[in-house]
Design a protein around this motif. Structure first.
Motif, PDB file in Angstrom:
ATOM      1  N   ARG A 134       0.844  -1.198   0.000  1.00 34.30           N
ATOM      2  CA  ARG A 134       0.000   0.000   0.000  1.00 34.30           C
ATOM      3  C   ARG A 134       0.875   1.242   0.000  1.00 34.30           C
ATOM      4  NH1 ARG A 134      -4.418   1.998   4.496  1.00 34.30           N
ATOM      5  NH2 ARG A 134      -2.497   2.400   5.646  1.00 34.30           N
ATOM      6  N   SER A 135       0.535   2.166  -0.887  1.00 36.53           N
ATOM      7  CA  SER A 135       1.329   3.396  -1.002  1.00 36.53           C
ATOM      8  C   SER A 135       0.566   4.608  -0.501  1.00 36.53           C
ATOM      9  CB  SER A 135       1.743   3.620  -2.456  1.00 36.53           C
ATOM     10  OG  SER A 135       0.582   3.696  -3.288  1.00 36.53           O
ATOM     11  N   THR A 136      -0.657   4.783  -0.980  1.00 39.05           N
ATOM     12  CA  THR A 136      -1.404   6.011  -0.698  1.00 39.05           C
ATOM     13  C   THR A 136      -2.876   5.709  -0.457  1.00 39.05           C
ATOM     14  OG1 THR A 136      -1.507   6.283  -3.111  1.00 39.05           O
ATOM     15  CG2 THR A 136       0.102   7.613  -1.914  1.00 39.05           C
ATOM     16  N   MET A 137      -3.553   6.702   0.144  1.00 37.91           N
ATOM     17  CA  MET A 137      -4.978   6.582   0.448  1.00 37.91           C
ATOM     18  C   MET A 137      -5.632   7.933   0.201  1.00 37.91           C
ATOM     19  SD  MET A 137      -2.745   5.342   2.911  1.00 37.91           S
ATOM     20  CE  MET A 137      -3.089   6.126   4.481  1.00 37.91           C
ATOM     21  N   GLY A 138      -6.686   7.935  -0.599  1.00 33.29           N
ATOM     22  CA  GLY A 138      -7.431   9.158  -0.822  1.00 33.29           C
ATOM     23  C   GLY A 138      -6.615  10.258  -1.475  1.00 33.29           C
ATOM     24  N   THR A 139      -6.981  11.517  -1.168  1.00 36.30           N
ATOM     25  CA  THR A 139      -6.341  12.662  -1.819  1.00 36.30           C
ATOM     26  C   THR A 139      -4.995  13.038  -1.224  1.00 36.30           C
ATOM     27  OG1 THR A 139      -7.536  14.187  -0.367  1.00 36.30           O
ATOM     28  CG2 THR A 139      -8.569  13.645  -2.475  1.00 36.30           C
ATOM     29  N   ASP A 140      -4.761  12.681   0.051  1.00 40.11           N
ATOM     30  CA  ASP A 140      -3.511  13.133   0.675  1.00 40.11           C
ATOM     31  C   ASP A 140      -2.883  12.126   1.632  1.00 40.11           C
ATOM     32  OD1 ASP A 140      -5.371  13.211   2.669  1.00 40.11           O
ATOM     33  OD2 ASP A 140      -5.140  15.350   3.141  1.00 40.11           O
ATOM     34  N   GLY A 141      -3.448  10.940   1.750  1.00 37.93           N
ATOM     35  CA  GLY A 141      -2.895   9.951   2.668  1.00 37.93           C
ATOM     36  C   GLY A 141      -1.726   9.188   2.059  1.00 37.93           C
ATOM     37  N   LYS A 142      -0.734   8.888   2.897  1.00 34.11           N
ATOM     38  CA  LYS A 142       0.404   8.075   2.477  1.00 34.11           C
ATOM     39  C   LYS A 142       0.688   7.043   3.545  1.00 34.11           C
ATOM     40  CE  LYS A 142       5.261   8.143   1.106  1.00 34.11           C
ATOM     41  NZ  LYS A 142       6.486   8.954   0.889  1.00 34.11           N
ATOM     42  N   ASP A 143       0.858   5.795   3.137  1.00 35.65           N
ATOM     43  CA  ASP A 143       1.169   4.732   4.075  1.00 35.65           C
ATOM     44  C   ASP A 143       2.523   5.005   4.729  1.00 35.65           C
ATOM     45  OD1 ASP A 143       2.305   1.998   4.911  1.00 35.65           O
ATOM     46  OD2 ASP A 143       0.237   1.489   4.397  1.00 35.65           O
ATOM     47  N   LYS A 144       2.549   4.961   6.061  1.00 34.75           N
ATOM     48  CA  LYS A 144       3.757   5.318   6.806  1.00 34.75           C
ATOM     49  C   LYS A 144       4.929   4.370   6.540  1.00 34.75           C
ATOM     50  CE  LYS A 144       1.091   7.362  10.587  1.00 34.75           C
ATOM     51  NZ  LYS A 144       0.709   7.252  12.020  1.00 34.75           N
ATOM     52  N   ALA A 145       4.622   3.149   6.147  1.00 37.24           N
ATOM     53  CA  ALA A 145       5.689   2.161   5.943  1.00 37.24           C
ATOM     54  C   ALA A 145       6.019   1.955   4.466  1.00 37.24           C
ATOM     55  CB  ALA A 145       5.284   0.829   6.567  1.00 37.24           C
ATOM     56  N   PHE A 146       5.421   2.759   3.577  1.00 33.28           N
ATOM     57  CA  PHE A 146       5.588   2.486   2.148  1.00 33.28           C
ATOM     58  C   PHE A 146       7.040   2.513   1.694  1.00 33.28           C
ATOM     59  CE2 PHE A 146       5.906   4.098  -2.257  1.00 33.28           C
ATOM     60  CZ  PHE A 146       5.497   2.935  -2.901  1.00 33.28           C
ATOM     61  N   GLU A 147       7.755   3.575   1.984  1.00 35.27           N
ATOM     62  CA  GLU A 147       9.134   3.700   1.489  1.00 35.27           C
ATOM     63  C   GLU A 147       9.996   2.550   1.985  1.00 35.27           C
ATOM     64  OE1 GLU A 147      10.149   5.633  -0.713  1.00 35.27           O
ATOM     65  OE2 GLU A 147       8.538   7.114  -0.828  1.00 35.27           O
ATOM     66  N   LEU A 148       9.857   2.214   3.259  1.00 36.62           N
ATOM     67  CA  LEU A 148      10.652   1.125   3.832  1.00 36.62           C
ATOM     68  C   LEU A 148      10.298  -0.205   3.182  1.00 36.62           C
ATOM     69  CD1 LEU A 148      12.788   0.579   6.031  1.00 36.62           C
ATOM     70  CD2 LEU A 148      10.904   0.147   7.622  1.00 36.62           C
ATOM     71  N   ASN A 149       9.016  -0.460   3.016  1.00 39.74           N
ATOM     72  CA  ASN A 149       8.584  -1.715   2.391  1.00 39.74           C
ATOM     73  C   ASN A 149       8.949  -1.776   0.913  1.00 39.74           C
ATOM     74  OD1 ASN A 149       7.457  -2.778   4.744  1.00 39.74           O
ATOM     75  ND2 ASN A 149       5.433  -1.910   4.339  1.00 39.74           N
ATOM     76  N   TRP A 150       8.838  -0.637   0.230  1.00 41.21           N
ATOM     77  CA  TRP A 150       9.149  -0.594  -1.200  1.00 41.21           C
ATOM     78  C   TRP A 150      10.617  -0.942  -1.447  1.00 41.21           C
ATOM     79  CZ3 TRP A 150       6.129  -0.972  -5.123  1.00 41.21           C
ATOM     80  CH2 TRP A 150       6.473  -0.486  -6.383  1.00 41.21           C
ATOM     81  N   ARG A 151      11.500  -0.365  -0.632  1.00 42.60           N
ATOM     82  CA  ARG A 151      12.925  -0.668  -0.759  1.00 42.60           C
ATOM     83  C   ARG A 151      13.237  -2.102  -0.316  1.00 42.60           C
ATOM     84  NH1 ARG A 151      13.433   4.529   1.639  1.00 42.60           N
ATOM     85  NH2 ARG A 151      14.027   3.542   3.618  1.00 42.60           N
ATOM     86  N   GLY A 152      12.604  -2.533   0.770  1.00 39.00           N
ATOM     87  CA  GLY A 152      12.860  -3.881   1.276  1.00 39.00           C
ATOM     88  C   GLY A 152      12.454  -4.962   0.293  1.00 39.00           C
ATOM     89  N   ALA A 153      11.334  -4.754  -0.394  1.00 40.65           N
ATOM     90  CA  ALA A 153      10.878  -5.736  -1.374  1.00 40.65           C
ATOM     91  C   ALA A 153      11.857  -5.859  -2.527  1.00 40.65           C
ATOM     92  CB  ALA A 153       9.499  -5.346  -1.894  1.00 40.65           C
ATOM     93  N   ARG A 154      12.339  -4.730  -3.041  1.00 39.09           N
ATOM     94  CA  ARG A 154      13.290  -4.766  -4.150  1.00 39.09           C
ATOM     95  C   ARG A 154      14.623  -5.367  -3.708  1.00 39.09           C
ATOM     96  NH1 ARG A 154      14.324  -2.461  -9.147  1.00 39.09           N
ATOM     97  NH2 ARG A 154      12.157  -3.035  -9.482  1.00 39.09           N
ATOM     98  N   ALA A 155      15.093  -4.999  -2.528  1.00 39.43           N
ATOM     99  CA  ALA A 155      16.386  -5.498  -2.043  1.00 39.43           C
ATOM    100  C   ALA A 155      16.379  -7.007  -1.847  1.00 39.43           C
ATOM    101  CB  ALA A 155      16.761  -4.805  -0.736  1.00 39.43           C
ATOM    102  N   ASN A 156      15.200  -7.575  -1.601  1.00 36.87           N
ATOM    103  CA  ASN A 156      15.106  -9.022  -1.378  1.00 36.87           C
ATOM    104  C   ASN A 156      14.457  -9.747  -2.554  1.00 36.87           C
ATOM    105  OD1 ASN A 156      15.949  -9.692   1.639  1.00 36.87           O
ATOM    106  ND2 ASN A 156      14.975  -7.685   1.632  1.00 36.87           N
ATOM    107  N   HIS A 157      14.488  -9.095  -3.713  1.00 35.09           N
ATOM    108  CA  HIS A 157      14.184  -9.720  -5.002  1.00 35.09           C
ATOM    109  C   HIS A 157      12.733 -10.178  -5.155  1.00 35.09           C
ATOM    110  CE1 HIS A 157      18.499  -9.538  -5.427  1.00 35.09           C
ATOM    111  NE2 HIS A 157      18.653 -10.281  -4.344  1.00 35.09           N
ATOM    112  N   PHE A 158      11.806  -9.475  -4.521  1.00 35.31           N
ATOM    113  CA  PHE A 158      10.395  -9.733  -4.777  1.00 35.31           C
ATOM    114  C   PHE A 158       9.928  -8.879  -5.946  1.00 35.31           C
ATOM    115  CE2 PHE A 158      10.696 -10.883  -0.255  1.00 35.31           C
ATOM    116  CZ  PHE A 158      10.037 -12.106  -0.259  1.00 35.31           C
ATOM    117  N   ILE A 159       9.059  -9.438  -6.778  1.00 40.59           N
ATOM    118  CA  ILE A 159       8.365  -8.620  -7.757  1.00 40.59           C
ATOM    119  C   ILE A 159       7.377  -7.765  -6.963  1.00 40.59           C
ATOM    120  CG2 ILE A 159       6.808  -8.632  -9.741  1.00 40.59           C
ATOM    121  CD1 ILE A 159       7.945 -11.388 -10.467  1.00 40.59           C
TER     122      ILE A 159
END
Length: 301
Positions: A134-159
């Motif tokens: 999850r990245s965003t919600m509505g007009t201005d919401g952003k998931d607090k863990a998005f950046e960390l999860n986005w980088r972690g997924a790529r670093a550990n070779h998940f699509i």
């Protein structure tokens, strides 16, 4: 087949208890009760025998249909670190029936801090290969863990793929720009995902569909790829299917007795009760209706 044994055992016990109860009579104080007609007694016994047969039949069917899940639940292998629950009966059965498909999961800030390097499989049964975040919600919401999860997924070779939680009564154009502002897709990522689950409170469904199409058009123009549409099966079939016939769809259906992905579903979120090493709490688990070579056709180029 331990669970089947217990089902049969307890069904027999219920039958014995109900039969024996009929033979216990409280001694009358003043006058004796009138005996029931023989036909009534026979019908009563037939009724309880029928109930017992139904219990036994259900137990046999359940044991055969969910044999892999039952074996997993009662497996005493000490190497299985994940906590087992009754939900694993269906989860493992679904995984067993989709051994040639790709399995993935989805996360948000509600999973807390994830140890991405520990994630490899679910129930030590199926390799996990993709993740929706999850990245965003509505007009201005952003998931607090998005950046960390986005980088972690790529670093550990998940699509990896990013999804936006759509709020029906908020401006669709602003919601699209909120997603674009916060998500940068790279080659090999999944297309953007529009997650719509709520019914509108201040507009009609026709108006909602117009807004969803606006979001789709803006996001597709930005990333040069058609977004994926996520929703529950009932919501999708009733409100969206006729308006988005050509989109890749990701459908949620947790029904215990639905055990196989439907041909028209591209992704199937079949449980919200998955247990995965490296993640605290329960996790949504998904099946992709294809293999690695087929999922590559969907990815950002």
């Amino acid at each position: 087949m331990i669970l089947l044994y217990y089902i049969l055992y307890f069904s027999a016990q219920i039958f014995v208890m109900t039969s024996s109860t009929k033979n216990i009579r409280k001694q009358p104080v003043r006058k004796r009760k009138k005996k029931q007609p023989k036909g009534v007694l026979i019908w009563s016994r037939v009724k309880w025998i029928s109930v017992a047969i139904i219990f036994v039949g259900f137990g046999i069917w359940f044991g055969i249909s969910f044999k892999d899940g039952i074996n997993y639940l009662f497996n005493s292998d000490k190497d299985l670190k994940a906590e087992k629950t009754v939900y694993d009966i269906r989860n493992v059965e679904v995984l067993s029936r989709h051994s040639e498909k790709m399995i993935g999961f989805d996360v948000s800030q509600y999973q807390g801090i994830i140890s991405w390097e520990e994630i490899d499989s679910i129930a030590q049964h199926s390799l996990l290969e993709f993740v929706f975040i999850r990245s965003t919600m509505g007009t201005d919401g952003k998931d607090k863990a998005f950046e960390l999860n986005w980088r972690g997924a790529r670093a550990n070779h998940f699509i990896r793929g990013a999804y936006h939680y759509y709020r029906p009564d908020e401006n669709s154009v602003e919601q699209a720009h909120n997603f674009i502002k916060n998500v940068r897709l790279s080659e090999g990522d999944l297309p953007p995902v529009l997650d719509i689950e709520e019914l509108p409170k201040r507009q009609s469904m026709d108006s909602l569909v117009v807004g969803l199409k606006k979001w789709m058009d803006i996001v597709e123009k930005e990333y040069k790829i058609k977004p994926i549409l996520y929703s529950g099966e009932h919501y999708y079939s009733k409100n969206l299917q006729k308006w988005f016939p050509d989109h890749v769809v990701w459908i949620a259906n947790y029904n215990f007795f639905v055990e196989e992905i439907k041909p028209e579903w591209h992704f199937w979120q079949f449980t919200e009760k998955g247990v995965i090493n490296g993640i605290d709490g329960k996790v949504d688990v998904n099946v992709f209706n294809g293999n690695r070579s087929e999922i590559r056709k969907l990815l950002v180029r």
